[in-house]
Scaffold this motif. Structure first.
Motif, PDB file in Angstrom:
ATOM      1  N   ALA A   1     -20.363 -17.230 -70.111  1.00 35.55           N
ATOM      2  CA  ALA A   1     -20.889 -15.844 -70.808  1.00 35.55           C
ATOM      3  C   ALA A   1     -19.733 -15.825 -71.663  1.00 35.55           C
ATOM      4  O   ALA A   1     -19.850 -15.428 -72.989  1.00 35.55           O
ATOM      5  CB  ALA A   1     -20.688 -14.807 -69.981  1.00 35.55           C
ATOM      6  N   VAL A   2     -18.295 -15.963 -71.579  1.00 37.63           N
ATOM      7  CA  VAL A   2     -17.386 -15.738 -72.477  1.00 37.63           C
ATOM      8  C   VAL A   2     -17.703 -16.662 -73.840  1.00 37.63           C
ATOM      9  O   VAL A   2     -17.460 -16.313 -74.964  1.00 37.63           O
ATOM     10  CB  VAL A   2     -15.844 -16.231 -72.086  1.00 37.63           C
ATOM     11  CG1 VAL A   2     -14.664 -16.240 -73.004  1.00 37.63           C
ATOM     12  CG2 VAL A   2     -15.432 -15.189 -70.934  1.00 37.63           C
ATOM     13  N   VAL A   3     -17.775 -18.090 -73.502  1.00 39.84           N
ATOM     14  CA  VAL A   3     -17.902 -18.846 -74.700  1.00 39.84           C
ATOM     15  C   VAL A   3     -19.450 -18.575 -75.018  1.00 39.84           C
ATOM     16  O   VAL A   3     -19.464 -18.448 -76.634  1.00 39.84           O
ATOM     17  CB  VAL A   3     -18.404 -20.317 -74.056  1.00 39.84           C
ATOM     18  CG1 VAL A   3     -18.832 -21.309 -75.088  1.00 39.84           C
ATOM     19  CG2 VAL A   3     -17.084 -20.681 -73.281  1.00 39.84           C
ATOM     20  N   ALA A   4     -20.401 -18.010 -74.579  1.00 41.67           N
ATOM     21  CA  ALA A   4     -21.628 -17.405 -75.268  1.00 41.67           C
ATOM     22  C   ALA A   4     -21.532 -16.453 -76.380  1.00 41.67           C
ATOM     23  O   ALA A   4     -22.080 -16.264 -77.281  1.00 41.67           O
ATOM     24  CB  ALA A   4     -22.606 -17.313 -74.336  1.00 41.67           C
ATOM     25  N   HIS A   5     -20.339 -15.601 -75.656  1.00 41.39           N
ATOM     26  CA  HIS A   5     -20.020 -14.298 -76.526  1.00 41.39           C
ATOM     27  C   HIS A   5     -19.549 -14.728 -78.025  1.00 41.39           C
ATOM     28  O   HIS A   5     -19.869 -14.354 -78.956  1.00 41.39           O
ATOM     29  CB  HIS A   5     -19.145 -13.309 -75.875  1.00 41.39           C
ATOM     30  CG  HIS A   5     -18.834 -12.420 -76.748  1.00 41.39           C
ATOM     31  ND1 HIS A   5     -19.282 -11.013 -76.757  1.00 41.39           N
ATOM     32  CD2 HIS A   5     -17.656 -12.459 -77.579  1.00 41.39           C
ATOM     33  CE1 HIS A   5     -18.534 -10.238 -77.645  1.00 41.39           C
ATOM     34  NE2 HIS A   5     -17.444 -10.943 -78.070  1.00 41.39           N
ATOM     35  N   GLU A   6     -18.461 -15.572 -77.909  1.00 42.85           N
ATOM     36  CA  GLU A   6     -17.713 -16.077 -78.889  1.00 42.85           C
ATOM     37  C   GLU A   6     -19.162 -16.978 -80.134  1.00 42.85           C
ATOM     38  O   GLU A   6     -18.940 -16.963 -81.277  1.00 42.85           O
ATOM     39  CB  GLU A   6     -16.724 -17.165 -78.792  1.00 42.85           C
ATOM     40  CG  GLU A   6     -15.693 -16.645 -78.018  1.00 42.85           C
ATOM     41  CD  GLU A   6     -15.030 -15.458 -78.908  1.00 42.85           C
ATOM     42  OE1 GLU A   6     -15.100 -15.347 -79.785  1.00 42.85           O
ATOM     43  OE2 GLU A   6     -14.735 -14.374 -77.843  1.00 42.85           O
ATOM     44  N   MET A   7     -19.908 -17.836 -79.574  1.00 40.47           N
ATOM     45  CA  MET A   7     -20.918 -18.456 -80.158  1.00 40.47           C
ATOM     46  C   MET A   7     -21.634 -17.247 -80.887  1.00 40.47           C
ATOM     47  O   MET A   7     -22.405 -17.707 -81.814  1.00 40.47           O
ATOM     48  CB  MET A   7     -21.636 -19.421 -79.052  1.00 40.47           C
ATOM     49  CG  MET A   7     -20.999 -20.596 -78.913  1.00 40.47           C
ATOM     50  SD  MET A   7     -21.792 -21.617 -77.912  1.00 40.47           S
ATOM     51  CE  MET A   7     -23.055 -22.251 -78.747  1.00 40.47           C
ATOM     52  N   GLY A   8     -21.907 -16.262 -80.053  1.00 40.41           N
ATOM     53  CA  GLY A   8     -22.800 -15.145 -80.658  1.00 40.41           C
ATOM     54  C   GLY A   8     -22.143 -14.805 -81.997  1.00 40.41           C
ATOM     55  O   GLY A   8     -23.077 -14.470 -82.784  1.00 40.41           O
TER      56      GLY A   8
ATOM     57  N   PHE B   1     -26.460 -11.765 -77.500  1.00 35.46           N
ATOM     58  CA  PHE B   1     -26.582 -13.322 -77.523  1.00 35.46           C
ATOM     59  C   PHE B   1     -26.058 -13.879 -76.263  1.00 35.46           C
ATOM     60  O   PHE B   1     -26.788 -14.752 -75.408  1.00 35.46           O
ATOM     61  CB  PHE B   1     -25.634 -13.772 -78.658  1.00 35.46           C
ATOM     62  CG  PHE B   1     -25.812 -15.178 -78.811  1.00 35.46           C
ATOM     63  CD1 PHE B   1     -26.852 -15.869 -79.739  1.00 35.46           C
ATOM     64  CD2 PHE B   1     -24.946 -16.176 -78.374  1.00 35.46           C
ATOM     65  CE1 PHE B   1     -26.990 -17.261 -80.095  1.00 35.46           C
ATOM     66  CE2 PHE B   1     -25.305 -17.480 -78.301  1.00 35.46           C
ATOM     67  CZ  PHE B   1     -26.140 -18.051 -79.472  1.00 35.46           C
ATOM     68  N   ALA B   2     -25.096 -13.441 -75.752  1.00 34.82           N
ATOM     69  CA  ALA B   2     -24.422 -13.831 -74.575  1.00 34.82           C
ATOM     70  C   ALA B   2     -25.363 -13.774 -73.390  1.00 34.82           C
ATOM     71  O   ALA B   2     -25.813 -14.483 -72.427  1.00 34.82           O
ATOM     72  CB  ALA B   2     -23.269 -13.579 -74.277  1.00 34.82           C
ATOM     73  N   ALA B   3     -26.018 -12.545 -73.134  1.00 33.43           N
ATOM     74  CA  ALA B   3     -26.865 -12.122 -72.073  1.00 33.43           C
ATOM     75  C   ALA B   3     -28.249 -13.019 -72.364  1.00 33.43           C
ATOM     76  O   ALA B   3     -28.484 -13.297 -71.232  1.00 33.43           O
ATOM     77  CB  ALA B   3     -27.484 -10.566 -72.191  1.00 33.43           C
ATOM     78  N   GLU B   4     -28.693 -13.219 -73.324  1.00 38.59           N
ATOM     79  CA  GLU B   4     -29.864 -14.005 -73.813  1.00 38.59           C
ATOM     80  C   GLU B   4     -29.541 -15.483 -73.269  1.00 38.59           C
ATOM     81  O   GLU B   4     -30.508 -16.151 -72.626  1.00 38.59           O
ATOM     82  CB  GLU B   4     -30.360 -14.175 -75.004  1.00 38.59           C
ATOM     83  CG  GLU B   4     -31.284 -12.494 -75.179  1.00 38.59           C
ATOM     84  CD  GLU B   4     -31.378 -12.255 -76.553  1.00 38.59           C
ATOM     85  OE1 GLU B   4     -30.912 -12.784 -77.559  1.00 38.59           O
ATOM     86  OE2 GLU B   4     -32.155 -11.289 -76.692  1.00 38.59           O
ATOM     87  N   SER B   5     -28.560 -16.054 -73.694  1.00 40.61           N
ATOM     88  CA  SER B   5     -28.200 -17.600 -73.346  1.00 40.61           C
ATOM     89  C   SER B   5     -27.743 -17.570 -71.896  1.00 40.61           C
ATOM     90  O   SER B   5     -27.746 -18.931 -71.328  1.00 40.61           O
ATOM     91  CB  SER B   5     -27.298 -18.073 -74.309  1.00 40.61           C
ATOM     92  OG  SER B   5     -26.159 -17.345 -74.466  1.00 40.61           O
ATOM     93  N   THR B   6     -27.080 -16.662 -71.300  1.00 40.95           N
ATOM     94  CA  THR B   6     -26.731 -16.796 -69.872  1.00 40.95           C
ATOM     95  C   THR B   6     -27.838 -15.986 -69.043  1.00 40.95           C
ATOM     96  O   THR B   6     -29.079 -16.155 -69.227  1.00 40.95           O
ATOM     97  CB  THR B   6     -25.419 -16.640 -69.693  1.00 40.95           C
ATOM     98  OG1 THR B   6     -25.114 -15.186 -70.011  1.00 40.95           O
ATOM     99  CG2 THR B   6     -24.441 -17.456 -70.328  1.00 40.95           C
ATOM    100  N   SER B   7     -27.228 -14.580 -68.848  1.00 39.26           N
ATOM    101  CA  SER B   7     -28.034 -13.842 -68.382  1.00 39.26           C
ATOM    102  C   SER B   7     -27.450 -12.334 -68.383  1.00 39.26           C
ATOM    103  O   SER B   7     -26.202 -12.430 -68.506  1.00 39.26           O
ATOM    104  CB  SER B   7     -28.419 -14.035 -66.710  1.00 39.26           C
ATOM    105  OG  SER B   7     -27.392 -13.571 -65.921  1.00 39.26           O
ATOM    106  N   PRO B   8     -28.168 -11.333 -68.445  1.00 41.38           N
ATOM    107  CA  PRO B   8     -27.635  -9.940 -68.406  1.00 41.38           C
ATOM    108  C   PRO B   8     -26.713  -9.579 -67.340  1.00 41.38           C
ATOM    109  O   PRO B   8     -25.572  -9.512 -67.482  1.00 41.38           O
ATOM    110  CB  PRO B   8     -28.732  -8.891 -68.740  1.00 41.38           C
ATOM    111  CG  PRO B   8     -30.097  -9.934 -69.048  1.00 41.38           C
ATOM    112  CD  PRO B   8     -29.718 -10.960 -68.575  1.00 41.38           C
ATOM    113  N   ASP B   9     -26.967 -10.057 -66.240  1.00 39.91           N
ATOM    114  CA  ASP B   9     -26.268  -9.923 -64.889  1.00 39.91           C
ATOM    115  C   ASP B   9     -24.890 -10.678 -65.052  1.00 39.91           C
ATOM    116  O   ASP B   9     -23.709 -10.091 -64.706  1.00 39.91           O
ATOM    117  CB  ASP B   9     -26.964 -10.406 -63.764  1.00 39.91           C
ATOM    118  CG  ASP B   9     -28.182  -9.412 -63.156  1.00 39.91           C
ATOM    119  OD1 ASP B   9     -28.242  -8.339 -64.134  1.00 39.91           O
ATOM    120  OD2 ASP B   9     -29.031  -9.842 -62.464  1.00 39.91           O
ATOM    121  N   THR B  10     -25.135 -11.923 -65.575  1.00 37.77           N
ATOM    122  CA  THR B  10     -23.561 -12.534 -65.801  1.00 37.77           C
ATOM    123  C   THR B  10     -22.840 -11.852 -66.600  1.00 37.77           C
ATOM    124  O   THR B  10     -21.608 -11.792 -66.601  1.00 37.77           O
ATOM    125  CB  THR B  10     -24.015 -14.021 -66.242  1.00 37.77           C
ATOM    126  OG1 THR B  10     -25.029 -14.698 -65.626  1.00 37.77           O
ATOM    127  CG2 THR B  10     -22.773 -14.977 -66.174  1.00 37.77           C
TER     128      THR B  10
END
Ligand SMILES: [Zn+2]
Length: 174
Positions: free
Chosen positions: A24-31, A107-116
């Motif tokens: 999720a951290v990585v996905a946020h940065e990619m977002g 973006f992070a919630a969509e590529s991992t999950s909102p819960d994560t």
């Protein structure tokens, strides 16, 4: 393949961080990279910051010209005006940066999950000091706001899915 570096020793190697949370951290940065508006919003924030500061300087010069003297008092006013200009640009930061942060969270919630993403935010929030939101104000909304936004988004998304039968996901970045 892009190399993702999240320079945060003691954060990612914290045993309380699950693999999902690291993703999720990585996905946020990619977002942030995936955000089509991020270049424009960086430019906008630079323009606003400089406008605020130059407005302060102009006021100070106006005072010096108006009074016809440049002494310690005028210099002090100039100094205060520059500080006020800088302060005004910080005060505007919710309008300048936060939209990008919400985009990256979504973006992070969509590529991992909102819960994560929510569990990641809660993890960071539990660790941060009481005054942390004040210091990070310029760059990020508080974790509490971000959690609320992610939860709201996922509720709206699932309502849309039931309404249209569509997954409602944006295309992944190219
Ligand atoms: Zn961010």
């Amino acid at each position: 393949m892009n190399e993702v570096k999240v320079a945060a020793a003691g954060v990612l190697d914290d045993p309380a961080m699950t693999d999902g949370m690291i993703e999720a951290v990585v996905a946020h940065e990619m977002g942030h990279w995936a955000d089509p508006e991020s270049a424009a919003s960086i430019k906008r924030s630079v323009i606003v910051t400089y406008s605020c500061i130059s407005l302060g300087v102009l006021v100070a010069i106006g005072i010096a010209v108006g009074t016809g003297v440049v002494d310690n008092n005028t210099l002090m006013l100039m100094f205060l005006a520059v500080g006020a200009g800088y302060g005004c640009s910080i005060a505007l930061s919710p309008f300048l940066h936060w939209k990008d942060e919400y985009f990256a969270d979504r973006f992070a919630a969509e590529s991992t999950s909102p819960d994560t993403v929510v569990s990641l935010m809660k993890h960071f929030r539990a660790q941060e000091s009481r005054f942390a939101p004040l210091f990070t104000f310029a760059n990020h909304p508080s974790r509490t706001r971000r959690i609320r936004r992610i939860e709201l988004d996922s509720i709206t998304d699932s309502e849309q899915q039931t309404a249209t039968g569509d997954r409602g996901r944006p295309l992944p970045p190219q």
